[in-house]
Write an enzyme that holds these catalytic residues in place. Structure first.
Site, PDB file in Angstrom:
ATOM      1  N   HIS A 232       0.826  -1.208   0.000  1.00  0.00           N
ATOM      2  CA  HIS A 232       0.000   0.000   0.000  1.00  0.00           C
ATOM      3  C   HIS A 232       0.857   1.253   0.000  1.00  0.00           C
ATOM      4  O   HIS A 232       2.073   1.223   0.212  1.00  0.00           O
ATOM      5  CB  HIS A 232      -0.957  -0.007   1.201  1.00  0.00           C
ATOM      6  CG  HIS A 232      -0.291  -0.005   2.551  1.00  0.00           C
ATOM      7  ND1 HIS A 232      -0.045   1.151   3.260  1.00  0.00           N
ATOM      8  CD2 HIS A 232       0.162  -1.022   3.321  1.00  0.00           C
ATOM      9  CE1 HIS A 232       0.520   0.845   4.413  1.00  0.00           C
ATOM     10  NE2 HIS A 232       0.667  -0.462   4.477  1.00  0.00           N
TER      11      HIS A 232
ATOM     12  N   CYS B 267       2.567  -5.639   6.636  1.00  0.00           N
ATOM     13  CA  CYS B 267       2.294  -5.177   5.275  1.00  0.00           C
ATOM     14  C   CYS B 267       3.491  -4.406   4.728  1.00  0.00           C
ATOM     15  O   CYS B 267       4.410  -4.063   5.458  1.00  0.00           O
ATOM     16  CB  CYS B 267       1.045  -4.312   5.261  1.00  0.00           C
ATOM     17  SG  CYS B 267      -0.468  -5.243   5.626  1.00  0.00           S
TER      18      CYS B 267
END
Length: 419
Positions: A321, A340
């Site tokens: 992201h 992440c």
């Protein structure tokens, strides 16, 4: 004992070394007028920006970290390191080199130059003087580029630590990583995406060549980015962020106890199991009650995922992201996430991932970011993605790169991973 920056500096402190280190960088008392002239000449005549560009050029080649070419290059590097290590390797750097930079004239510069010559960062010379000159500045920057450090030409703490790693440790890294690369390189497709966790970096590959490289932020030691193989199948533009229960428990409750306005400031809403919205005051933050609810952050500049989320199926609930905290990309050690992967210049990567869709050029990606419009786009040709753990590799120029063993996998001798 596993060598780490922390244990190295702790042992130095025990010996009283740390207190002495800053003295190296202070003004050099007792210098003659000729010493000052020499130092000023070196400072005036050295193009540091050019040295940085030259250092970065040694690592900017098209070979992917995961590739058959890299396996071959690693074999060549091992062949060079083995006789060198058998002969004793490089000398350990003395504490006096800490803080040295361009223009310093000290006896410790001689030790620094010998260390840089032994690792191939500085050309060999029969006579070595005490001046930290332009060639030494370039050599330090070469060393920093190869070790993924901020290229500033100074023997700062991360650079000193990396220089202190023995040659036999580096050889062991080369051997382990050859096996890791060989284990996967034969299974790769013509087009794929790689995130190398120790380097905190990503590569987009087509036809055995890197077409994009991205700085990344990956999982910290206690919340590691998993090693996995999947396919990118969806792009979420301007996504909501649904806060994972692990982060609610480990972080969000703590933040709310420190600042009761935290949720409001970051536009995070609370919902019960029926979809009803709650106020922050409805929850007892002195307990773990909050984990029973759903927390959703609105799209926008404050959103923890920034303007885009890159989805791929995996059992760990991780993804790539954007991020609003882009300053993290400028750090040496980019291990800050809960597993992440945050990607710098992510708009270019999204453009590459959507190439098969045909109607998503870079301009449209950037416009969609700026609009804050919620939009989910299916990737027509799902792209293989591999997260991996490579702490040593080499390129066709003969440049050998190393990274810290952040998750202790080298120390454990791991060459295969459950993915």
């Amino acid at each position: 004992m596993r060598l780490s920056r922390r244990t190295l500096l702790r042992s130095m402190a025990a010996a009283g070394a740390v207190a002495a280190l800053p003295a190296v960088a202070r003004a050099q008392e007792g210098d003659s007028i000729w010493d000052m002239f020499s130092r000023n000449r070196v400072l005036r005549s050295t193009d540091r920006n050019s040295n940085t560009a030259a250092a970065n050029a040694t690592i900017e080649t098209i070979e992917p970290i995961l590739s058959v070419d890299t396996a071959y290059n690693l074999q060549l590097a091992i062949g060079q390191y083995e006789p060198f290590v058998a002969a004793g390797g490089w000398e350990q750097v003395p504490k006096e080199v800490f803080g040295l930079t361009l223009g310093n004239g000290r006896r410790s510069v001689v030790a620094l130059k010998r260390r840089l010559m032994s690792s191939g960062d500085l050309p060999p010379a029969e006579r070595v003087d005490e001046m930290f000159d332009a060639a030494t500045d370039l050599a330090v920057r070469n060393f920093q580029a190869r070790h993924g450090l901020i290229v500033n030409g100074q023997v700062d703490e991360p650079t000193f630590y990396a220089m202190a790693v023995p040659a036999e440790v580096r050889l062991n890294q080369l051997r382990l990583n050859l096996i890791r690369v060989q284990n996967i390189s034969q299974t790769l497709s013509d087009r794929y995406l790689v995130v190398n966790v120790p380097a905190a970096s990503a590569e987009a590959i087509e036809n055995s060549a890197v077409v994009q490289r991205h700085v990344a932020v990956v999982g910290r030691i206690d919340r590691q980015t998993p090693i996995l193989h999947s396919k990118v199948h969806q792009i979420n533009f301007n996504p909501y962020w649904h806060v994972p229960k692990s982060i609610i428990q480990k972080d969000l409750i703590k933040y709310m106890n420190e600042d009761p306005e935290y949720l409001t400031k970051f536009r995070i809403h609370i919902y019960d199991g029926k979809g009803n919205e709650l106020a922050p005051t409805d929850i007892d933050w002195s307990t773990n009650e909050a984990v029973n609810y759903m927390f959703r952050q609105e799209p926008g500049a404050e959103n923890s995922m920034g303007h885009v989320k890159i989805n791929f199926p995996n059992p760990y609930d991780v993804y790539m992201h954007d991020t609003p905290t882009k300053s993290l990309f400028g750090e040496n050690a980019r291990f800050h996430s809960s597993g992440c992967m945050r990607i710098n210049e992510v708009d270019s990567l999204v453009n590459w991932l959507l190439a098969s869709n045909g109607d998503w050029d870079l301009g449209r990606v950037q416009q969609t970011f700026a609009s804050n419009e919620r939009l989910d786009v299916k990737v027509k040709n799902p792209t293989p993605v591999h997260t991996t753990y490579i702490t040593a590799w080499a390129n066709r120029q003969g440049t050998v790169s190393f990274r810290d063993d952040v998750y202790n996998f080298d120390a454990e001798g791991r060459t295969t991973f459950d993915a």
